[in-house]
Each structure stands twice: as C-alpha cells, then as structure tokens.
Design a protein around this motif. Sequence first.
Motif: not given
Length: 289
Positions: A17-34
């Motif tokens: 059930n963990a939503p997939t989020r994103t964070v952008t740094a150094d021109g890369v948008t990283f997909a993550y879950r927590e």
Amino acid sequence: MNDAREVRGDVVTSYKNAPTRTVTADGVTFAYRELGPRSGVPVVFLTHLAAVLDNWDPRVVDGIAARHRVITFDSRGVGASTGSTPKTIEEMAKDAVTFIRALGLKQVDILSFSMGGMIAQVIAQTDPQLIRRLILAGTGPAGGEGIKNVTRISHFDTLRALLTLQDPKQFLFFTRTANGRRAGKEFLARLKERTKDRDKAISLTSYLSQLKAIHRWGLARPQDLSVIQHPVLVANGDDDRMVPTQNSVAMARRLPNAELVIYPDAGHGGIFQFHEQFVPTALEFFGRP
C-alpha cells in the motif's frame, strides 16, 4: 490483513500500500516508496541487478518497517526513475547519496542486497558519516571471487528460465533442492501481492549497463575494507551461485566491525528464503544504539 489496518493514521505499514512518490535532484527524478514510523534513523534499501521497487520481498520490507522508517527507491534510469543508468558501481553510489540527501536525511541505516551491497560498500567509504549501520546481503567485495561471472550466469539462467517458462530468479536466487524450489515459488508469489500502482520493468539498456558495472566491480582491484568502521551484518545463503558465498565469509573477516550469518540450503536469496529468521536478526542489529 485488510487495507484499513495496513495504513494507521497516515503511517503506511504495508509495502503493498506504500504510494510511489518522486523527488528530483541533480536533474534526476527518483521514484521511491516509504513506510513505517516517522521517527528514528531511516533504513534505506539498496537493491539488486534488474530490480525495480516491486522486487523487494514484502515480508522483509514490512518486517523492518514494523519498527523503522523504510525507504526503497529506483536508481537513475531504472523503473520509474529518469535519466540513464550508470555503467559503474561508483556512479550508482553517487546517485544513491544524491537521492538520500534529496530527502533531507543526515544519517541512515542501509539494508543492501547483491549489487546494492556493492553500492553500499562504496558509500561507506566516500560518505562514511551518512551511514550508521549497514547490512550486506548476498554480495561481495571489489575483485571478489566469481563476481566477474555474474553476466554469464545471468544470461544462462535467463535462457534456462525462458525454456522452462519460469522466472530467472527461481534459478539465480534459490538452490535446486526441494527446499530451494519451494522457497523460490513462495518468494515469487509474494512479489505479486501488490496489484495497484506497480513499477515499470527495467529496460534492457539499463539492465546491460548494470551488468557492465558488476563486471567491472568483479575485475577491480580489491579495496581496503578495514577503512569501513561501521557495524556491519553480512548475510548470505550457503550456496550462492551468483556471488559465491566465500565472498561473504571473506568480507566479514576483512571488515573490522562485522558479524556473519549464513543460512543453510539457501542461495543468493537466502535472506528472502529465511525471512522469518532474517527480519528479527536485522531488527536486533538496527535496534542497537
């Protein structure tokens, strides 16, 4: 377990059930879950060759998240993350540090598996203050025995899987004994528990870049692991075909503050086959001050 009990308040307690989020740094948008509680030192998971967010065993993720904030992510160019996948472990380690810092984290624990364990070793040397405690599972040191053969073994087992209509991980992660075959089927079934918002599969280009990075790691000169002063838990099965088990034994001997766990009749995916034993061991290890 119903979904209502798996999201307490706004704290997610189940990986499916963990939503997939994103964070952008150094021109890369990283997909993550927590998921898991918000307090304490977070545990960042570093994953294996060809893996996306949905390749983590939910029993391991949920088990650690019962007491810790757990963060999983797709590396650059992998799954739903943007950019192109690096061809060296060192570049992947830089990306992992970029991602961790983008979340505003000052210190983390790391649970790493296979290629992720190679990345973790580099981070422990380049950014030692970022890591508190470290788990290295199913992995090996630079120049470790047999690591240069990962490409050949991966190609062989992928072909074997195609011919027998099976998942390559059944061959790569588990032994061919009755226990290993059963554990592999159970593990692969667990990976399908999440039905909504699943991650994109890795592209062939990214997979080949990762293979190149692992091959280079296998051919590299051995590193001085005595500089890694962190508490380290090294874990593996006793019959790892991908990253031979003797690498785990050698790493535990070379790391000054390490302990070793080897699971019987288990392969590369020993921590998944023995998740009922591994999770309490990991929780005890991360729970130390």
